[in-house]
Design an enzyme around this catalytic site. Structure first.
Site, PDB file in Angstrom:
ATOM      1  N   GLY A  87       4.571   3.519  -5.017  1.00  0.00           N
ATOM      2  CA  GLY A  87       3.529   2.604  -5.487  1.00  0.00           C
ATOM      3  C   GLY A  87       2.528   3.292  -6.393  1.00  0.00           C
ATOM      4  N   TYR A  88       2.109   4.484  -6.015  1.00  0.00           N
ATOM      5  CA  TYR A  88       1.149   5.254  -6.805  1.00  0.00           C
ATOM      6  C   TYR A  88       1.717   5.554  -8.188  1.00  0.00           C
ATOM      7  CZ  TYR A  88      -1.913   9.186  -8.059  1.00  0.00           C
ATOM      8  OH  TYR A  88      -2.792  10.029  -8.695  1.00  0.00           O
ATOM      9  N   GLY A  89       2.956   6.030  -8.229  1.00  0.00           N
ATOM     10  CA  GLY A  89       3.572   6.371  -9.507  1.00  0.00           C
ATOM     11  C   GLY A  89       3.719   5.174 -10.423  1.00  0.00           C
TER      12      GLY A  89
END
Length: 242
Positions: A147-149
């Site tokens: 999700g962060y990426g």
């Protein structure tokens, strides 16, 4: 046009109650600049505040923030909009928390960056600065933090799109994304007490970098993705290859 050297500036800090945002508010208020904080909580040190209402609807939040910033500024323009909102959540594609964490990352990074970009089209001076919060890790695959990426990669794409002639930004304005590795914040120190802090980027370095760019000192070209790498206590800025 942006203010002349030595003049008091006007800045919006999106994420003005976070670790980096609070430092920005403190530092620029100390220079007698007018600084407004946009966050889910007020920053008492700011000149003014726009409190973001929590909602699962992007359009509701975007409309609320856009309307309140419009009421706050009226016809006044700002020299810079610094979007330093964000957060971190891990997890691979198999994680039980994948959907929840992807949703959180999208809200914290993509919503805030998109709203900041729209605010720039309305309230940024010609020749002004918009900064977005990217991440060096998102230049490559991030299998342990999906999700962060994804969210940070979207911010990078947004920054590059804003550099185009028909992006909607004011003439001469620049959109630049900062891509750090790890920031030296109290939360990060608490969560990673055994880490090598000499490889973490001090918040003061980023505040001074923002100051330089706002005053048009060493400001990168619009659309730049600027990597922030700290090694043995020394921090360097390098442009990521397109």
């Amino acid at each position: 046009m942006a203010a002349a050297a030595g003049e008091a500036r006007r800045v919006l800090v999106y994420g003005g109650r976070g670790a980096l945002g609070s430092r920005c508010v403190q530092a620029f208020r100390a220079r007698n600049w007018w600084v407004a904080s946009i966050d889910v909580q007020e920053n008492e040190e700011a000149s003014a505040n726009v409190v973001v209402k929590m909602t699962d609807s992007f359009t509701e939040q975007a409309d609320q923030v856009t309307a309140e910033v419009g009421k706050l500024l009226g016809t006044e323009k700002v020299d810079a909009i610094l979007c330093v909102a964000g957060g971190w959540a891990g997890g691979n594609a198999k994680s039980k928390s994948l959907f929840k964490n992807c949703d959180l990352m999208w809200k914290q990074s993509v919503w805030t960056s998109t709203i900041s970009s729209h605010l720039a089209t309305k309230h940024l001076k010609e020749g002004g600065l918009l900064t977005l919060a990217g991440a060096r890790a998102a230049l490559d695959g991030t299998p342990g933090m999906i999700g962060y990426g994804m969210a940070k990669a979207a911010v990078h794409q947004l920054c590059q799109s804003l550099a185009g002639k028909s992006s909607g930004l004011p003439p001469g304005a620049a959109a630049v994304a900062l891509l750090p590795v790890t920031l030296d914040t109290p939360v990060n120190r608490k969560s990673m007490p055994e880490a090598d802090f000499s490889s973490w980027t001090p918040l003061e370095f980023l505040v001074e970098t923002f100051h330089d760019w706002i005053t048009e000192k060493n400001r990168p070209s619009s659309g730049s993705l600027i990597q922030v790498v700290t090694t043995e206590g020394k921090t360097e800025l390098t442009a990521a290859s397109p």
